[in-house]
Design an enzyme around this catalytic site. Sequence first.
Site, PDB file in Angstrom:
ATOM      1  N   HIS A 120       2.329   3.658  -9.022  1.00  0.00           N
ATOM      2  CA  HIS A 120       2.026   2.266  -9.387  1.00  0.00           C
ATOM      3  C   HIS A 120       3.164   1.666 -10.225  1.00  0.00           C
ATOM      4  CE1 HIS A 120      -1.806   2.663  -7.584  1.00  0.00           C
ATOM      5  NE2 HIS A 120      -2.343   3.414  -8.505  1.00  0.00           N
TER       6      HIS A 120
ATOM      7  N   LEU B 291       9.678 -20.748  -6.205  1.00  0.00           N
ATOM      8  CA  LEU B 291       8.717 -19.952  -5.425  1.00  0.00           C
ATOM      9  C   LEU B 291       7.322 -19.982  -6.052  1.00  0.00           C
ATOM     10  CD1 LEU B 291       8.240 -17.722  -3.206  1.00  0.00           C
ATOM     11  CD2 LEU B 291       8.852 -16.057  -4.980  1.00  0.00           C
TER      12      LEU B 291
ATOM     13  N   ASP C  13       0.827  -1.210   0.000  1.00  0.00           N
ATOM     14  CA  ASP C  13       0.000   0.000   0.000  1.00  0.00           C
ATOM     15  C   ASP C  13       0.865   1.265   0.000  1.00  0.00           C
ATOM     16  OD1 ASP C  13      -2.349   1.367   0.004  1.00  0.00           O
ATOM     17  OD2 ASP C  13      -2.804   1.072   2.125  1.00  0.00           O
TER      18      ASP C  13
HETATM   19  C1  IPE Z   1      -5.611  -2.617  -0.320  1.00  0.00           C
HETATM   20  O1  IPE Z   1      -5.223  -1.301  -0.442  1.00  0.00           O
HETATM   21  C2  IPE Z   1      -5.717  -3.248  -1.669  1.00  0.00           C
HETATM   22  C3  IPE Z   1      -4.450  -3.469  -2.390  1.00  0.00           C
HETATM   23  C4  IPE Z   1      -3.249  -3.183  -1.967  1.00  0.00           C
HETATM   24  C5  IPE Z   1      -4.591  -4.081  -3.698  1.00  0.00           C
HETATM   25  P1  IPE Z   1      -6.314  -0.106  -0.521  1.00  0.00           P
HETATM   26  O2  IPE Z   1      -5.523   1.148  -0.621  1.00  0.00           O
HETATM   27  O3  IPE Z   1      -7.267  -0.379  -1.605  1.00  0.00           O
HETATM   28  O4  IPE Z   1      -7.061  -0.247   0.867  1.00  0.00           O
HETATM   29  P2  IPE Z   1      -7.771   0.869   1.764  1.00  0.00           P
HETATM   30  O5  IPE Z   1      -8.781   1.539   0.885  1.00  0.00           O
HETATM   31  O6  IPE Z   1      -6.715   1.807   2.224  1.00  0.00           O
HETATM   32  O7  IPE Z   1      -8.373   0.104   2.900  1.00  0.00           O
HETATM   33  C1  IPE Z   2      -1.609   0.355  -3.395  1.00  0.00           C
HETATM   34  O1  IPE Z   2      -1.370   1.720  -3.368  1.00  0.00           O
HETATM   35  C2  IPE Z   2      -1.862  -0.154  -4.797  1.00  0.00           C
HETATM   36  C3  IPE Z   2      -3.243  -0.576  -5.079  1.00  0.00           C
HETATM   37  C4  IPE Z   2      -4.241  -0.576  -4.241  1.00  0.00           C
HETATM   38  C5  IPE Z   2      -3.521  -1.026  -6.440  1.00  0.00           C
HETATM   39  P1  IPE Z   2      -2.565   2.787  -3.350  1.00  0.00           P
HETATM   40  O2  IPE Z   2      -2.931   3.104  -4.750  1.00  0.00           O
HETATM   41  O3  IPE Z   2      -3.648   2.304  -2.484  1.00  0.00           O
HETATM   42  O4  IPE Z   2      -1.841   4.034  -2.693  1.00  0.00           O
HETATM   43  P2  IPE Z   2      -2.432   5.000  -1.568  1.00  0.00           P
HETATM   44  O5  IPE Z   2      -2.899   4.128  -0.443  1.00  0.00           O
HETATM   45  O6  IPE Z   2      -3.554   5.751  -2.194  1.00  0.00           O
HETATM   46  O7  IPE Z   2      -1.283   5.865  -1.178  1.00  0.00           O
HETATM   47 MG    MG Z   3      -4.067   2.455  -0.509  1.00  0.00          MG
END
Ligand code: IPE
Ligand code: IPE
Ligand code: MG
Length: 252
Positions: free
Chosen positions: A41, A136, A24
């Site tokens: 990303h 893996l 995240d």
């Molecule tokens: C969880 O992250 C999903 C992934 C990493 C794919 P999110 O950014 O979507 O989760 P919330 O919204 O902070 O709970």
């Molecule tokens: C995690 O990073 C990637 C996915 C959920 C695909 P985020 O896109 O949730 O990044 P933040 O949490 O908004 O910083």
């Molecule tokens: Mg996120």
Amino acid sequence: MNLEERLEDILEGTIPGHVAIIPDGNGRWAHNRGLERTEGHRQGTKRAEDLIEFIAKKLPIDFLTFYTFSTENWSRPDSEVKFLMSLLKDLLGKRGGKLLKNDVRLKVIGDIDGLPERTAKVVRKTVEKTSDNDGLRLILALNYGGRQEILTAVRELASRVTGGALSSDEITEKVFQSHLYTSGVPDPDLLIRTSGERRISNFMLWQLAYTEIWITEEFWPSFKPENFLEAISDFQQRERRFGRVDKGKNDQ
Ligand code: IPE
Ligand code: IPE
Ligand code: MG
């Protein structure tokens, strides 16, 4: 300690068989640098590739699971969803060779039929292409939701009961588990979440019952093998009790 020394140290302890990661913070990493979320990303994908290669080459971990796209992530702006889907297609399509090279075998959990057709096709092809690899086991959770996974299992079981193939008291934990996307995969020993969030966001609700959780403030695009080793090292200090009383400590 440098990376090699730290690795040597860790290899002397218990290595978790299954590590799951919620990567995240891609968006916040980008925002802090005045960049578009998509750049977060892109960098995040590179970190995932680096980490997969590092683990495949250096650590005897059997399963590594990445929460890649949740059932709730569809509610992000269209342009971001499109970018993520095409990033995934490129990662597996163009650079899928990298996975093959490291003897990594891919498995996917989630509703693959719900992905855009071209992405789903590349995903299925990579699973097929890597099916003879025995290094893996890399699991990507794609269009994955823990509640959806449980509901899918419940529906399958209900229809077997209705059809007379199964009686309701035959639904044991083992039988239930065999209807989850992760059938045949051991529960994660360790869950890593980056970016400091303290929640599981609909990830592996059944499987995380006794998983050790490690959270770092680091955003995913800055997460390095050093951080991963830090998590393993912390895991090695944990005492997993599974509801029991620690033998010896409370004897009177
Ligand atoms: C969880 O992250 C999903 C992934 C990493 C794919 P999110 O950014 O979507 O989760 P919330 O919204 O902070 O709970
Ligand atoms: C995690 O990073 C990637 C996915 C959920 C695909 P985020 O896109 O949730 O990044 P933040 O949490 O908004 O910083
Ligand atoms: Mg996120």
